[in-house]
Design a protein around this motif. Structure first.
Motif, PDB file in Angstrom:
ATOM      1  N   ASP A   8       0.978  -1.264   0.111  1.00 34.43           N
ATOM      2  CA  ASP A   8       0.162   0.186   0.083  1.00 34.43           C
ATOM      3  C   ASP A   8       0.688   1.396   0.082  1.00 34.43           C
ATOM      4  O   ASP A   8       0.740   1.970   0.806  1.00 34.43           O
ATOM      5  CB  ASP A   8      -0.975  -0.027   0.983  1.00 34.43           C
ATOM      6  N   HIS A  10       0.922   3.882  -2.233  1.00 29.30           N
ATOM      7  CA  HIS A  10      -0.244   4.616  -2.709  1.00 29.30           C
ATOM      8  C   HIS A  10       0.571   6.070  -3.324  1.00 29.30           C
ATOM      9  O   HIS A  10       0.092   7.160  -2.477  1.00 29.30           O
ATOM     10  CB  HIS A  10      -1.016   4.758  -1.604  1.00 29.30           C
ATOM     11  N   ASP A  35      -1.361  -2.011  -4.523  1.00 31.05           N
ATOM     12  CA  ASP A  35      -1.562  -0.678  -4.237  1.00 31.05           C
ATOM     13  C   ASP A  35      -0.205   0.256  -4.246  1.00 31.05           C
ATOM     14  O   ASP A  35       0.195   0.874  -3.397  1.00 31.05           O
ATOM     15  CB  ASP A  35      -2.457  -0.268  -2.924  1.00 31.05           C
ATOM     16  N   HIS A 115      -3.102  -9.533  -1.575  1.00 31.26           N
ATOM     17  CA  HIS A 115      -3.452  -8.025  -1.302  1.00 31.26           C
ATOM     18  C   HIS A 115      -4.549  -8.022  -0.150  1.00 31.26           C
ATOM     19  O   HIS A 115      -4.346  -7.254   0.981  1.00 31.26           O
ATOM     20  CB  HIS A 115      -3.979  -7.316  -2.640  1.00 31.26           C
ATOM     21  N   HIS A 147      -4.083  -4.304   2.113  1.00 31.19           N
ATOM     22  CA  HIS A 147      -5.253  -3.635   1.918  1.00 31.19           C
ATOM     23  C   HIS A 147      -5.890  -2.791   2.830  1.00 31.19           C
ATOM     24  O   HIS A 147      -6.526  -1.743   2.620  1.00 31.19           O
ATOM     25  CB  HIS A 147      -6.136  -4.904   1.465  1.00 31.19           C
ATOM     26  N   HIS A 149      -4.425  -1.470   5.381  1.00 29.32           N
ATOM     27  CA  HIS A 149      -3.409  -0.276   6.066  1.00 29.32           C
ATOM     28  C   HIS A 149      -3.242  -0.370   7.353  1.00 29.32           C
ATOM     29  O   HIS A 149      -2.932   0.772   8.105  1.00 29.32           O
ATOM     30  CB  HIS A 149      -4.081   1.040   5.709  1.00 29.32           C
TER      31      HIS A 149
HETATM   32 ZN    ZN Z   1      -4.410   0.229  -0.428  1.00 27.41          ZN
END
Ligand code: ZN
Length: 247
Positions: A8, A10, A35, A115, A147, A149
């Motif tokens: 993640d 991002h 992600d 994920h 996923h 976080h």
């Molecule tokens: Zn995420």
């Protein structure tokens, strides 16, 4: 062999740089739980960094959405606007790389990567009930997921499931978990680019299965410079604010 576990990210290059600085010299190969992009201001920089590192990467729902592999009907308006912005920013070769990422579960180097949930890459795993599939059905004793976080995880032995509290305290950089076979583990390294467990520091993990130790790390980074780039890109204010509090 020590495996650097990223998740993640991002599109937050400043957080990723802080993670790679802190982890320098401590790992032999790197994996990513998806992600790579979405929410943050640096989709090209973060994708380029993973490609340079040769990080074994599975896709997340944001990677799929940006690559046009899933509809964004289920995304909230803020997430959807970030997906659209990201797609417009990405260089064609980075977008092509994201669109070819494999889904989890992926077995690699003695661990399994997913994920979201083991049976559904888009499903969130927050509760012990949701964790059971991953603990019981994974082909490896240690499985990593992302996923949510939220840094932390679950372990399982003799029909007993345990919730693991393994986040470093604010004064600490890492907390270590001792792996105890034949116990099984489903572990979340936390999010690099947008933590949501109340600690705004970038999260990651390093797994050393030969020595049966997994380290859960938190490293501070300059949140304000990332927020400045997000404002300049006119990304939603809600996404900008949450980086300060890690929620
Ligand atoms: Zn995420």
């Amino acid at each position: 062999m020590r495996i650097l576990i990223l998740s993640d990210l991002h599109s937050n290059a400043t957080a990723l740089d802080a993670v790679l600085d802190a982890a320098q010299g401590r790992w032999d190969l790197s994996v990513c739980l998806g992600d790579v992009v979405g929410y943050g201001p640096d989709p090209n920089e973060v994708t380029a960094r993973l490609r340079e590192l040769g990080t074994q990467t599975i896709r997340g729902n944001h990677d799929k959405a940006v690559a046009g592999l899933m509809p964004t009907d289920d995304f909230n308006p803020v997430a959807k606007s970030a997906v659209d912005w990201t797609r417009g920013q990405l260089q064609p070769d980075h977008l092509a790389w994201l669109s070819t990422l494999p889904p989890g579960p992926l077995a690699t180097d003695g661990i399994v990567l997913v994920h979201g949930a083991f049976e559904d890459e888009d499903e969130y795993v927050f509760t012990p009930e949701q964790a059971l599939d991953g603990l019981l059905e994974s082909t490896a004793p240690v499985t990593f997921f992302g996923h949510t976080h939220h840094q932390g995880g679950f372990s399982y032995l003799d029909s007993h499931l345990e919730v693991l509290q393994i986040r470093p305290r604010p004064s600490e950089r890492f907390a270590a978990l001792r792996v105890e076979p034949p116990r099984r583990y489903l572990l979340n390294p936390g999010s690099i680019g947008q933590p949501r467990d109340g600690d705004p520091r970038a999260a990651f993990a390093i797994a050393d299965l030969e020595h049966q130790i997994i380290e859960f790390w938190r490293v501070p980074y300059d949140v304000s410079v990332v927020q400045g780039r997000m404002r300049a890109a006119h990304l939603p204010e809600q996404l900008i604010q949450r980086l300060s509090v890690g929620r």
